[in-house]
Write a protein that holds these residues in place. Structure first.
Motif, PDB file in Angstrom:
ATOM      1  N   HIS A 156       0.890  -1.170   0.000  1.00  0.00           N
ATOM      2  CA  HIS A 156       0.000   0.000   0.000  1.00  0.00           C
ATOM      3  C   HIS A 156       0.925   1.216   0.000  1.00  0.00           C
ATOM      4  N   VAL A 157       1.243   1.751  -1.188  1.00  0.00           N
ATOM      5  CA  VAL A 157       2.336   2.722  -1.283  1.00  0.00           C
ATOM      6  C   VAL A 157       1.912   4.169  -1.110  1.00  0.00           C
ATOM      7  N   LEU A 158       0.773   4.536  -1.689  1.00  0.00           N
ATOM      8  CA  LEU A 158       0.222   5.871  -1.502  1.00  0.00           C
ATOM      9  C   LEU A 158      -1.215   5.676  -1.032  1.00  0.00           C
ATOM     10  N   GLU A 159      -1.831   6.756  -0.571  1.00  0.00           N
ATOM     11  CA  GLU A 159      -3.167   6.603   0.027  1.00  0.00           C
ATOM     12  C   GLU A 159      -4.117   5.829  -0.876  1.00  0.00           C
TER      13      GLU A 159
ATOM     14  N   ASN B 188      10.938   8.109   0.835  1.00  0.00           N
ATOM     15  CA  ASN B 188      10.600   6.685   1.043  1.00  0.00           C
ATOM     16  C   ASN B 188      11.168   6.175   2.372  1.00  0.00           C
ATOM     17  N   GLY B 189      11.034   6.999   3.400  1.00  0.00           N
ATOM     18  CA  GLY B 189      11.446   6.593   4.745  1.00  0.00           C
ATOM     19  C   GLY B 189      12.921   6.782   5.045  1.00  0.00           C
ATOM     20  N   GLU B 190      13.725   7.170   4.033  1.00  0.00           N
ATOM     21  CA  GLU B 190      15.163   7.393   4.276  1.00  0.00           C
ATOM     22  C   GLU B 190      15.463   8.880   4.338  1.00  0.00           C
TER      23      GLU B 190
ATOM     24  N   GLY C 269       1.894  13.496   1.921  1.00  0.00           N
ATOM     25  CA  GLY C 269       0.589  12.845   1.800  1.00  0.00           C
ATOM     26  C   GLY C 269      -0.270  13.313   0.651  1.00  0.00           C
ATOM     27  N   ASN C 270       0.197  14.287  -0.140  1.00  0.00           N
ATOM     28  CA  ASN C 270      -0.593  14.775  -1.275  1.00  0.00           C
ATOM     29  C   ASN C 270       0.113  14.495  -2.596  1.00  0.00           C
ATOM     30  N   ILE C 271      -0.662  14.005  -3.568  1.00  0.00           N
ATOM     31  CA  ILE C 271      -0.094  13.734  -4.887  1.00  0.00           C
ATOM     32  C   ILE C 271       0.457  15.038  -5.476  1.00  0.00           C
ATOM     33  N   VAL C 272       1.639  14.951  -6.099  1.00  0.00           N
ATOM     34  CA  VAL C 272       2.213  16.134  -6.745  1.00  0.00           C
ATOM     35  C   VAL C 272       1.970  16.013  -8.248  1.00  0.00           C
ATOM     36  N   LYS C 273       1.359  17.028  -8.832  1.00  0.00           N
ATOM     37  CA  LYS C 273       1.114  16.994 -10.276  1.00  0.00           C
ATOM     38  C   LYS C 273       2.444  17.041 -11.016  1.00  0.00           C
ATOM     39  N   LYS C 274       2.489  16.294 -12.120  1.00  0.00           N
ATOM     40  CA  LYS C 274       3.730  16.211 -12.911  1.00  0.00           C
ATOM     41  C   LYS C 274       4.245  17.595 -13.312  1.00  0.00           C
ATOM     42  N   ASP C 275       3.311  18.493 -13.676  1.00  0.00           N
ATOM     43  CA  ASP C 275       3.776  19.797 -14.165  1.00  0.00           C
ATOM     44  C   ASP C 275       4.197  20.738 -13.025  1.00  0.00           C
TER      45      ASP C 275
ATOM     46  N   VAL D  76       8.161   8.334  -3.341  1.00  0.00           N
ATOM     47  CA  VAL D  76       8.353   8.221  -4.784  1.00  0.00           C
ATOM     48  C   VAL D  76       8.082   6.777  -5.185  1.00  0.00           C
ATOM     49  N   VAL D  77       7.145   6.596  -6.097  1.00  0.00           N
ATOM     50  CA  VAL D  77       6.868   5.259  -6.600  1.00  0.00           C
ATOM     51  C   VAL D  77       7.440   5.172  -8.005  1.00  0.00           C
ATOM     52  N   ASN D  78       8.300   4.192  -8.217  1.00  0.00           N
ATOM     53  CA  ASN D  78       8.980   4.037  -9.502  1.00  0.00           C
ATOM     54  C   ASN D  78       8.446   2.784 -10.208  1.00  0.00           C
ATOM     55  N   PHE D  79       7.947   2.961 -11.429  1.00  0.00           N
ATOM     56  CA  PHE D  79       7.363   1.836 -12.146  1.00  0.00           C
ATOM     57  C   PHE D  79       8.367   1.218 -13.105  1.00  0.00           C
ATOM     58  N   VAL D  80       8.314  -0.108 -13.225  1.00  0.00           N
ATOM     59  CA  VAL D  80       9.138  -0.804 -14.214  1.00  0.00           C
ATOM     60  C   VAL D  80       8.216  -1.497 -15.210  1.00  0.00           C
TER      61      VAL D  80
END
Lengths: 211, 65
Positions: A164-167, B5-7, B37-43, B58-62
């Protein structure tokens, strides 16, 4: 002979209990991308008794898909939306299905998915995954996303997890293993990841938000 | 100090989110971020300025699916 709606309901109710059956039957889930992840998610959710699925993909079934996706030789050349809808209807003729054969973009994503409380991100490309998730998190405040990231190769099954990574975002996968020429996608780990996603969807439908 | 990410990371206070992401090796096309806790818009990546005590996910997709 096709079993009656009542007969299928009786069998699933006996298995799940009535309250669980009713919640699943009342649920609506959208699936973005119908490749190895999306086609497996759709089959599992259909078997589990989810009442309504909305399928989105622009692509046609190719021979190179058959190593991991829920299609067969007779589907080659068909749109994935149509081939998968036919397969799901053979599993449960009473499931409510809709599909859109379109390419998802940052411009049309909120219109396609904004009315769904749960969306499965099941794309192949990392930039498409990020595009969909950013768009839905920014524009669709009532949508929770269950995404797949990192399932290539034949590494240990146990590296694939649900987080569960973001809300409003859950990620299933090892989050590291990119698909590449040396690390191709194989049916088992793709299906493991897809079923992490499907199980998280079922948990959300049953109001269990922990992974 | 900024938490990613906790670091704990030092030296990014007063820098933009874009500068932090680049500094830590993230590619903007493959990520989603939440700041406090709030999403940051790409722009907004180039205009959001980080401050002491910020917490970033930061969530990094592969690829693959």
């Amino acid at each position: 002979m096709i079993p009656s709606r009542e007969e299928m309901e009786r069998v699933l109710t006996e298995r799940h209990t009535r309250p669980v059956y009713d919640k699943l039957k009342g649920a609506r889930v959208a699936i973005a991308g119908l490749g190895g992840l999306g086609s497996n998610i759709a089959v599992s959710l259909t078997r589990a008794g989810v009442g309504e699925l909305m399928l989105v993909d622009f692509d046609r079934v190719e021979l190179s898909n058959l190593n991991r996706q829920q299609y067969e030789i007779s589907d080659l050349g068909k749109y994935k939306t149509e081939a998968l809808a036919q397969r799901l209807a053979r599993i449960d003729p009473y499931i409510k299905l809709s599909y859109k054969t379109v390419k998802v973009t940052a411009e049309n994503a909120s219109e396609l998915f904004g009315s769904f409380g749960i969306v499965c991100e099941a794309f192949d490309r990392a930039d498409m995954k990020a595009m969909l998730i950013n768009t839905l998190l920014e524009q669709c405040p009532d949508t929770v996303i269950v995404s797949g990231s990192g399932m290539a190769g034949h590494l240990s099954s146990n590296t694939i997890k649900t987080r569960h990574v973001l809300e409003r975002l859950y990620i299933c996968g090892d989050e590291v293993t990119d698909s590449s020429a040396v690390n191709g996608l194989m049916a088992p780990r793709v299906a493991i990841c897809a079923n992490h996603q499907a199980n998280m969807v079922i948990r959300l439908i049953l109001e269990e938000r922990e992974v | 100090m900024i938490t990613v990410n906790g670091e704990n990371h030092e030296g990014f206070e007063g820098k933009t989110l874009s500068e932090l992401l680049c500094g830590l090796g993230y590619k903007e096309a493959y990520i989603a971020t939440e700041l406090n806790g709030n999403i940051v818009k790409k722009d907004s990546y180039r205009t959001v300025v980080l401050k002491e005590g910020d917490s970033l996910e930061v969530v990094n997709f592969v690829g693959g699916g």
